[in-house]
Structures are given as structure tokens and as C-alpha cells.
Design an enzyme around this catalytic site. Sequence first.
Site, PDB file in Angstrom:
ATOM      1  N   ASN A 154       0.795  -1.226   0.000  1.00  0.00           N
ATOM      2  CA  ASN A 154       0.000   0.000   0.000  1.00  0.00           C
ATOM      3  C   ASN A 154       0.830   1.279   0.000  1.00  0.00           C
ATOM      4  O   ASN A 154       0.367   2.312  -0.479  1.00  0.00           O
ATOM      5  CB  ASN A 154      -1.018  -0.004   1.144  1.00  0.00           C
ATOM      6  CG  ASN A 154      -0.369  -0.163   2.511  1.00  0.00           C
ATOM      7  OD1 ASN A 154       0.715  -0.737   2.644  1.00  0.00           O
ATOM      8  ND2 ASN A 154      -1.031   0.337   3.537  1.00  0.00           N
ATOM      9  N   GLY A 229       2.470  -5.658   7.419  1.00  0.00           N
ATOM     10  CA  GLY A 229       1.555  -6.437   6.594  1.00  0.00           C
ATOM     11  C   GLY A 229       0.397  -6.971   7.407  1.00  0.00           C
ATOM     12  O   GLY A 229       0.003  -6.380   8.419  1.00  0.00           O
ATOM     13  N   GLU A 249       4.165  -4.243  12.385  1.00  0.00           N
ATOM     14  CA  GLU A 249       3.231  -3.140  12.141  1.00  0.00           C
ATOM     15  C   GLU A 249       2.126  -3.742  11.289  1.00  0.00           C
ATOM     16  O   GLU A 249       2.300  -3.960  10.089  1.00  0.00           O
ATOM     17  CB  GLU A 249       3.936  -1.990  11.442  1.00  0.00           C
ATOM     18  CG  GLU A 249       3.197  -0.673  11.565  1.00  0.00           C
ATOM     19  CD  GLU A 249       2.090  -0.539  10.548  1.00  0.00           C
ATOM     20  OE1 GLU A 249       0.923  -0.804  10.919  1.00  0.00           O
ATOM     21  OE2 GLU A 249       2.368  -0.188   9.397  1.00  0.00           O
ATOM     22  N   LEU A 250       0.993  -4.036  11.915  1.00  0.00           N
ATOM     23  CA  LEU A 250      -0.019  -4.890  11.303  1.00  0.00           C
ATOM     24  C   LEU A 250      -1.282  -4.099  10.978  1.00  0.00           C
ATOM     25  O   LEU A 250      -1.216  -2.920  10.666  1.00  0.00           O
ATOM     26  CB  LEU A 250      -0.311  -6.072  12.236  1.00  0.00           C
ATOM     27  CG  LEU A 250       0.931  -6.855  12.682  1.00  0.00           C
ATOM     28  CD1 LEU A 250       0.559  -7.946  13.665  1.00  0.00           C
ATOM     29  CD2 LEU A 250       1.670  -7.431  11.485  1.00  0.00           C
ATOM     30  N   CYS A 284      -3.688   0.967   6.857  1.00  0.00           N
ATOM     31  CA  CYS A 284      -4.033   0.388   8.151  1.00  0.00           C
ATOM     32  C   CYS A 284      -4.565   1.433   9.129  1.00  0.00           C
ATOM     33  O   CYS A 284      -5.094   1.071  10.178  1.00  0.00           O
ATOM     34  CB  CYS A 284      -2.839  -0.354   8.749  1.00  0.00           C
ATOM     35  SG  CYS A 284      -1.311   0.565   8.709  1.00  0.00           S
ATOM     36  N   GLU A 378     -10.781  -5.647   9.715  1.00  0.00           N
ATOM     37  CA  GLU A 378     -10.161  -4.591   8.912  1.00  0.00           C
ATOM     38  C   GLU A 378     -10.658  -4.696   7.475  1.00  0.00           C
ATOM     39  O   GLU A 378     -10.358  -5.659   6.778  1.00  0.00           O
ATOM     40  CB  GLU A 378      -8.634  -4.700   8.947  1.00  0.00           C
ATOM     41  CG  GLU A 378      -7.952  -3.608   8.150  1.00  0.00           C
ATOM     42  CD  GLU A 378      -6.440  -3.704   8.183  1.00  0.00           C
ATOM     43  OE1 GLU A 378      -5.779  -2.656   8.115  1.00  0.00           O
ATOM     44  OE2 GLU A 378      -5.916  -4.832   8.265  1.00  0.00           O
TER      45      GLU A 378
END
Length: 479
Positions: A154, A229, A249-250, A284, A378
Amino acid sequence: MTREYGFLINGKWIESQKKREVRSPYNNEVVGIVNIPSLGESKEAIDSAERAFERFKNSPGYERSRVLRGIADGIEKRKEELARTIVEENGKPIKTARVEVDRAIMTFTFGAEEANRFSAGEIVPIDIVPGNEERFGISRRFPIGIIMGISPFNFPLNLVAHKISPAVASGNTMILKPASQTPISALKLGEIVMEAGLIPGALNIIPLPGSQIEPVIEDDRVRKVSFTGSDEIGWELMRKFSKKRVTLELGGNAATIIDEDPPDLEFAVSRNCWGAFYQAGQSCISVQRIYVHDKVFDKFIDMFIEKTEALRVGDPMLEDTDVGPVIDDSAADRIMKWIDEAVDRGAKLLTGGDRYGRLIEPTVLTNVPPTARVSCDEVFGPVVHIERYKEFEEALRWVNNSRFGLQAGVFTKDMKKAFDAYKALEVGGVIVNDYPSFRVENMPYGGVKDSGVGREGIRYAIEEMTELKLMVVNLKNYL
């Protein structure tokens, strides 16, 4: 003619027998051909990074700073080319892609500044304990070695920059695996990094499929994994490689609270509308849930729908396009399924909800059951739902009713409420009087719960990539 890209190992661009086409999410045209390394070639990247680390770990701060400033300058010179590359392989509208390139420049600029100060350390007072009058301590940070960086589709340039910049600033070496859908931005950045004078092997870029990366990570010489991801893959990596340092970092499920008397309702509408739909909601910290006080709910809804319906959806290369395609058919199928599921369960569709290939109209829902997936999971698409509340504490509970906890926004004139939210919300960051999609490159960025562990943001990422070491000196025998 379609350009072919090699992969980067030990400062050399290498071709292989296996290749993969990279296609535009918008029109499915081939935008590049990428060479895929074998497992043996990928292991060579570890050898290269190990050799480079022995040279690079003791490099002076000014030299690392010079390289990082050179990278920032190199990006500036190829600014429009990189923006168009992002559009071609990612589908992000050109005006948003240009913002990403600007942010990448800042990411390396901040890294250049941190390179000169990260190892400054501090004096530790040992003489505060009786019997240690002639002792003092020095603590400072040291690089840990080879870092595996895994980046998402992204933000194919700036989130790659967030892996490379702190690694170089702190004297570590990196093996980077860019997202399979968007490797070209990373490979072009690799060209710029090499031209800036980084020593061969300090950065290696291997565009492997995600299913083939674990044999590289499991090598004992890889000391840390920095992964951005999906939460499913991230937590599995932490489980499998529990002895390595891991930063995750999700995903997120960002929520905004609009108080009964926000400072500027029009600003709140505009920012949250953009936060919900920029780059087709594929962020995110995209705004996914908005809780609006009963007193301003109807006015907010009317203004929000008007703003949403004014957004231009279409060709991401056009200057006036606001919302481009989602990344692939699978993502589009899932998003539409979740919208339909919410409506079937009683949600009201206020606007949007239609699909044209991979283009999905910005979609606004209300009366969404909290257990519907567009609310509790999400979405990662251009979908937001807006609900009314009466008590501020009620809205805080609703924001926390999620397995994710990345960032949240609060629009209020009441600073007590702002600090109440800061204390109560189970997130990594609370953004007051702006949307939860707010991020600048030097702030500590990361989440709690299923949103991850550790922090990015150059100085904070450096702390994750370095080891704090103490030296205690006894001066008694030297006086």
C-alpha cells in the site's frame, strides 16, 4: 518496451531464470518484469549483508548521514518518475502518489539527522550507591547486525524507506523483501541507494514470493525481522522466530469520535472523508468507524455524504482522480462481500456500494451491527460506517471494541475529554482534532493488541534495531 528489473545482491543487479510480470491494478497492463532469485541466491544476500556489516557497523555518523542525504536528493531528482511508478504498480492516484514520494524524502532526511546522534548515549550515575564513589557508567546503542525488512503493497516507496532509513542510520545492514504486487518502487529506490554511495551488501533487495522467505529469515545471522503487513502473517512470524527481534506493524480498524461541539465540524467531515477513502481505503489507519454525538449526527451525515459523492473515482493517472482501484480482484470480491453481509444484517447503505472491476465506490453505512466484519475486522477498502452516541464514555468503549489498536481520532474542544480518551483508548496513538490517518515520519508509530508490537518512526525504529550496552568505569586505581 517493458522494462526488466534485476534483484540487488552485494551492490550488483542480477538476472535469473525465473521472472514475474507486475501488472497495473487499474487496467491489468504489464508495467514491468521482475527477476526472482533462487533460494541459493537469496542466501547469498545473507553472506553479502554479513560481510558488509563488519565494515559498516563502525562507520562514522557523518558518513551514514551523507549517504542518507544523498538518497533523499536522489529521490527528489526522480520524483515524478517514482510517483508514476507507484501509480502504475499500485493504482494509487497520482496526486496521492506524489505525497508518498515527498514523505519518502522526509523519511531519509530524518534518518540523516538521526545518524549523527543515535549513539550519543548517556552517563549513568553509579556513585549514588555508597562504596562506588569513583565509578561511573556510560550507556550507548550499538547496531545488532542483519535485519530482514518485509514491506507491504500500500505504500511501496515510503514504507520501504521506513525499513531502510533507520537501518542505515544505525549502522545495520538489511535484506529487503518488497511486496510481490509492488516491487518496482523498491527496486528503483535500490538504484538510488547505490548511487548515493552505500557500501555493497549493506542493502540487498530480493523480490521473493512471501511463501519463500522463511528459509532466509531462519538463518541465525538474521538478527531481526521488521514486518509490515497482515496480522495473520505477522503473528505467525513472531511465533516461528521467537528468538529473533521482531517488529510488527499490522492491521488496524481506525475509529474517530466526533464530540457534541467539535472545534470545526466542516473540517472534521472533510478530514474523515479523506481518511476513509484515500488510496481506496487501503491503509491500516484508514478511517473505518466514526462515532458522532447525537446533537450533530444528522448534520454530520448530510455533510459527509455530500463530500463522499463529490469524490472522483477512476483512472489513477488522471490529476483529478481521488479514488483508484483496490489492489486485485480478490480484495474487491472480499470488500463487496462484507458490504453485502452488513446490509443483509440490517445496516443501511447511505451512498456507494457499487463496483466496476477493481473500482469500488466510496461506501458509507450506518446502523452496522458491531459484529459485522465491516465493523469488527479490517476492511482495507473504501468503506466507512457512521454511528450516533449520547455519552462520551460510551463512544470510548465502542472504539475499544476491536481486536485492533493502532490509532484513533477525537474531535473535541474539551481537553479533559481529550486526555480521558488518551488514557482510556487501547491504541498506539490518539490524534486530537484530526483524523486517525494522521502520520508524520518522525512520530512513534505502531499499535497494541492485534495491531502489532514495537514502533516505527526513525528514532524509535533505531531503538528496535540496536542493543543498549553499558560500560562501568572504576577510576579508583587511576587517581
